[in-house]
Design a protein around this motif. Structure first.
Motif, PDB file in Angstrom:
ATOM      1  N   VAL A 169     -12.265  13.458   4.401  1.00 43.18           N
ATOM      2  CA  VAL A 169     -11.131  13.612   5.793  1.00 43.18           C
ATOM      3  C   VAL A 169     -10.449  13.146   6.457  1.00 43.18           C
ATOM      4  O   VAL A 169      -9.497  12.628   5.434  1.00 43.18           O
ATOM      5  CB  VAL A 169     -11.959  12.291   6.759  1.00 43.18           C
ATOM      6  N   PRO A 170      -9.533  14.838   6.513  1.00 47.00           N
ATOM      7  CA  PRO A 170     -10.440  16.032   6.672  1.00 47.00           C
ATOM      8  C   PRO A 170     -10.921  17.060   5.608  1.00 47.00           C
ATOM      9  O   PRO A 170     -10.182  16.569   4.253  1.00 47.00           O
ATOM     10  CB  PRO A 170      -9.030  16.660   7.493  1.00 47.00           C
ATOM     11  N   GLY A 171     -11.356  18.257   5.585  1.00 50.03           N
ATOM     12  CA  GLY A 171     -11.441  18.985   4.792  1.00 50.03           C
ATOM     13  C   GLY A 171     -12.547  18.818   3.803  1.00 50.03           C
ATOM     14  O   GLY A 171     -12.694  19.057   2.934  1.00 50.03           O
ATOM     15  N   GLY A 172     -13.107  17.973   4.644  1.00 47.53           N
ATOM     16  CA  GLY A 172     -14.577  18.015   3.973  1.00 47.53           C
ATOM     17  C   GLY A 172     -16.164  18.918   5.026  1.00 47.53           C
ATOM     18  O   GLY A 172     -15.899  19.413   5.086  1.00 47.53           O
ATOM     19  N   VAL A 173     -16.419  17.644   6.213  1.00 44.57           N
ATOM     20  CA  VAL A 173     -18.016  18.361   6.928  1.00 44.57           C
ATOM     21  C   VAL A 173     -16.973  19.019   7.768  1.00 44.57           C
ATOM     22  O   VAL A 173     -18.028  19.758   7.953  1.00 44.57           O
ATOM     23  CB  VAL A 173     -18.525  16.690   7.464  1.00 44.57           C
ATOM     24  N   GLY A 174     -15.924  18.476   8.517  1.00 37.06           N
ATOM     25  CA  GLY A 174     -15.850  19.109   9.384  1.00 37.06           C
ATOM     26  C   GLY A 174     -15.398  20.769   9.554  1.00 37.06           C
ATOM     27  O   GLY A 174     -15.870  21.346  10.554  1.00 37.06           O
TER      28      GLY A 174
END
Length: 277
Positions: A250-255
């Motif tokens: 987070v960031p860069g995964g699910v978002g």
């Protein structure tokens, strides 16, 4: 787990599908975004989605409403978009204000335009395995798990959080893939012991760094769907990464996967509607 890279490919595929649809029908997919008030975070999210729409060849129509609007006026606005044939998908940005019946507003979205997967119809479709649009964050999570070849059948998945558009549908989608699902929440006793049993952890509670490395079973897959102030997730990344086999940052995964799923479902909705499906 790199959500940014996978999201980029999904958006590229959506852009190609939108271009093909535009060539065949002379119509671009259209996403209507509805924002009540001027909450800074919501304004930022909506602008981001509008930019991503432009990148994917999707027309965005923004409807800005005053914070003072009532439930009936908001429902009428959303219902009008549902009836507008030039609009193919509708996104009602959450939250809408405590004085508004948010569920009533969500239910004014026609099921075939519910590209954010927030209506009761969409939830039921997820639960029964029927055609429909999935909630975007859970849908993005499933795409990530598939991308990394995570076996779900027979695995124990623990979902921390039970919101109607994240925790609950995430569990339903995992269950549909033959995982054994446990929901945990604010009333769960000895949360850490429950998490330690999990082969797959989905953190979706909105409490910064709630889950520590000691809570993670060695080799588990950790999906951090939390987003808190300061770009911090629900999982303490460094300590959890030392024990997990796979983990989303987070960031860069699910978002990024959430927005990519929204765009892909908007193009899909437009394709269905223009085909008369």
């Amino acid at each position: 787990m790199d959500g940014t890279g996978l999201a980029r490919r999904i958006v590229a595929d959506a852009a190609a599908a939108a271009a093909d649809l535009r060539e065949r029908t002379s119509t671009s997919p259209c996403l209507a975004t509805v924002l009540v008030g001027e909450d800074p975070a919501s304004v930022t999210y909506v602008r981001m989605k509008q930019r991503r729409c432009a990148q994917a060849g999707i027309t965005s129509r923004h409807v800005a409403l005053p914070a003072s609007i009532g439930t009936s006026e908001l429902v009428d606005t959303v219902a009008g978009l549902s009836e507008d044939p030039s609009v193919h998908g509708i996104l009602l940005q959450h939250p809408v204000g405590r004085h508004i019946d948010e569920r009533a507003a969500f239910e004014a979205i026609a099921p075939h335009k519910d590209v954010d997967g927030v209506t009761m119809h969409s939830f039921a479709a997820m639960g029964f395995g029927e055609p429909g649009f999935v909630s975007c964050t859970p849908g993005g999570i499933m795409r990530l798990l598939d991308e990394y070849g995570v076996e779900l059948a027979g695995r124990h998945a623990v979902v921390i959080g039970r919101s109607a558009i994240l925790g609950k549908p995430a569990g339903m989608l995992l269950l549909a893939r033959n995982a054994t699902v446990t929901y945990c929440h604010s009333h769960t006793r000895d949360l850490s012991s429950m998490i330690r049993q999990a082969d797959i952890v989905v953190a979706a509670v909105g409490r910064p760094r709630l889950i520590k490395g000691d809570d993670i079973k060695p080799g588990a897959v950790v999906i951090d769907a939390g987003y808190n102030a300061g770009n911090v997730g629900d999982v303490d990344f460094d300590s959890a990464a030392a024990r997990a086999s796979l983990i989303t940052p987070v960031p860069g995964g699910v978002g990024p996967m959430t927005i990519a799923t929204l765009l892909a479902q908007t193009v899909e909705a437009a394709t269905r509607q223009l085909a008369g499906a």
